[in-house]
Motif scaffolding. Structure first.
Motif, PDB file in Angstrom:
ATOM      1  N   PRO A 113      54.528  15.138  43.034  1.00 20.64           N
ATOM      2  CA  PRO A 113      55.484  15.075  43.129  1.00 20.64           C
ATOM      3  C   PRO A 113      57.315  14.490  41.855  1.00 20.64           C
ATOM      4  O   PRO A 113      56.382  13.399  41.859  1.00 20.64           O
ATOM      5  CB  PRO A 113      55.902  15.356  44.995  1.00 20.64           C
ATOM      6  CG  PRO A 113      54.906  14.577  45.453  1.00 20.64           C
ATOM      7  CD  PRO A 113      53.768  13.965  44.762  1.00 20.64           C
ATOM      8  N   ASP A 114      57.848  15.538  41.766  1.00 23.18           N
ATOM      9  CA  ASP A 114      58.843  14.557  40.979  1.00 23.18           C
ATOM     10  C   ASP A 114      60.559  14.494  41.653  1.00 23.18           C
ATOM     11  O   ASP A 114      61.193  13.929  41.070  1.00 23.18           O
ATOM     12  CB  ASP A 114      59.301  15.114  39.593  1.00 23.18           C
ATOM     13  CG  ASP A 114      59.569  16.811  39.796  1.00 23.18           C
ATOM     14  OD1 ASP A 114      59.509  17.107  40.950  1.00 23.18           O
ATOM     15  OD2 ASP A 114      58.790  17.350  38.193  1.00 23.18           O
ATOM     16  N   GLU A 135      63.468  24.676  42.449  1.00 27.12           N
ATOM     17  CA  GLU A 135      62.737  24.162  41.124  1.00 27.12           C
ATOM     18  C   GLU A 135      62.313  25.936  40.348  1.00 27.12           C
ATOM     19  O   GLU A 135      62.015  26.473  40.496  1.00 27.12           O
ATOM     20  CB  GLU A 135      61.334  24.227  42.466  1.00 27.12           C
ATOM     21  CG  GLU A 135      61.790  22.791  43.590  1.00 27.12           C
ATOM     22  CD  GLU A 135      62.897  24.251  44.765  1.00 27.12           C
ATOM     23  OE1 GLU A 135      63.487  23.486  44.708  1.00 27.12           O
ATOM     24  OE2 GLU A 135      61.818  24.415  44.813  1.00 27.12           O
ATOM     25  N   ASP A 137      58.954  25.510  38.963  1.00 25.11           N
ATOM     26  CA  ASP A 137      57.545  25.282  39.524  1.00 25.11           C
ATOM     27  C   ASP A 137      57.284  25.974  40.599  1.00 25.11           C
ATOM     28  O   ASP A 137      57.173  25.267  41.963  1.00 25.11           O
ATOM     29  CB  ASP A 137      56.775  24.716  38.691  1.00 25.11           C
ATOM     30  CG  ASP A 137      54.809  24.247  39.317  1.00 25.11           C
ATOM     31  OD1 ASP A 137      55.166  25.645  39.281  1.00 25.11           O
ATOM     32  OD2 ASP A 137      54.590  23.412  38.585  1.00 25.11           O
ATOM     33  N   GLN A 140      53.934  25.349  43.045  1.00 26.74           N
ATOM     34  CA  GLN A 140      53.623  23.772  44.041  1.00 26.74           C
ATOM     35  C   GLN A 140      53.653  24.257  45.439  1.00 26.74           C
ATOM     36  O   GLN A 140      55.448  24.654  45.519  1.00 26.74           O
ATOM     37  CB  GLN A 140      54.236  22.876  43.047  1.00 26.74           C
ATOM     38  CG  GLN A 140      53.311  22.345  41.538  1.00 26.74           C
ATOM     39  CD  GLN A 140      52.014  21.814  41.676  1.00 26.74           C
ATOM     40  OE1 GLN A 140      51.744  21.479  42.490  1.00 26.74           O
ATOM     41  NE2 GLN A 140      50.749  22.846  41.014  1.00 26.74           N
ATOM     42  N   LYS A 210      57.966  19.683  43.504  1.00 23.75           N
ATOM     43  CA  LYS A 210      58.020  19.560  41.822  1.00 23.75           C
ATOM     44  C   LYS A 210      58.637  20.222  41.610  1.00 23.75           C
ATOM     45  O   LYS A 210      58.962  21.817  41.571  1.00 23.75           O
ATOM     46  CB  LYS A 210      56.315  20.237  41.373  1.00 23.75           C
ATOM     47  CG  LYS A 210      56.327  20.253  40.168  1.00 23.75           C
ATOM     48  CD  LYS A 210      55.676  18.521  39.514  1.00 23.75           C
ATOM     49  CE  LYS A 210      54.876  19.254  38.242  1.00 23.75           C
ATOM     50  NZ  LYS A 210      56.045  18.407  37.411  1.00 23.75           N
TER      51      LYS A 210
END
Length: 212
Positions: A113-114, A135, A137, A140, A210
């Motif tokens: 994860p970011d 998000e 992306d 994920q 993410k």
């Protein structure tokens, strides 16, 4: 299955791509809680505004490259805290490892994860049914970690009108959803008054994603 009828196992499937992992975070709780408590002292939670102009009932803080933010301009992610214009702090290794391990147990390998959103609930707070769709992306999964007083997690389907499952989350529980379930509606029922030795009268939820 009646989720309130008996002590759940350590893996409870909820839907295709989604599961509940009771007590999954407990083995690392000492280090996890130390990181969370320190973060909230240095980066106090704030009450953000919804696009409709209302203040959210829960307060929030963030870790990672991207913090989740809400304002009159809409929902999204920002590299800086809107209250301070400073970058969010990194996600501590214990939280990254926990999220990766939970995702792997749910069938998602390589999750890094970011973004880690912290939602702080008081008694009477709730979270309406919504989709996580800000998000870039969405391949994920989402990993959600519960700390503190209990709450009932509502997990629905691809339409807001779909019937919801009521999952009784306790301190240390983790929920993971992705794949077919990635955009399923979910929320939190009104939190009932309670006291937990670590968090007092609060529930703290970590949502790891993410974002980019």
């Amino acid at each position: 299955m009646d989720l309130f009828s008996e002590q759940p196992p350590d893996y409870v499937p909820l839907a295709d791509g989604a599961c509940w992992l009771p007590g999954f975070a407990l083995p690392v709780m000492d280090e996890l809680w130390s990181c969370v408590a320190q973060h909230l002292r240095i980066y106090p939670p704030q009450q953000m505004q919804t696009p409709m102009g209302y203040l959210m009932s829960v307060t929030t803080s963030s870790m990672g490259d991207w913090g989740w933010v809400s304002s009159a301009n809409g929902y999204g992610y920002s590299a800086v805290n809107p209250a301070t214009q400073q970058a969010w702090p990194p996600i501590p290794p214990v939280i990254l490892h926990l999220a990766s391990a939970a995702a792997l147990k749910a069938g998602y390998a390589g999750f890094v994860p970011d973004s880690c959103l912290m939602n702080i609930y008081q008694a009477g707070n709730k979270m309406g049914l919504h989709q996580d769709k800000d998000e870039k992306d969405t391949s994920q999964p989402i990993v959600s970690v519960s700390l503190g007083i209990p709450a009932t997690f509502l997990f629905g389907g691809s339409k807001r009108s779909d019937k919801t499952q009521k999952i009784p989350l306790h301190h240390g529980d983790v929920v993971v959803w992705g794949g077919h379930s990635r955009r399923f509606y979910h929320g939190v029922a009104q939190v009932k008054p309670a006291i937990h030795p670590l968090t007092g009268q609060q529930r703290i939820n970590l949502t790891l994603r993410k974002a980019r």
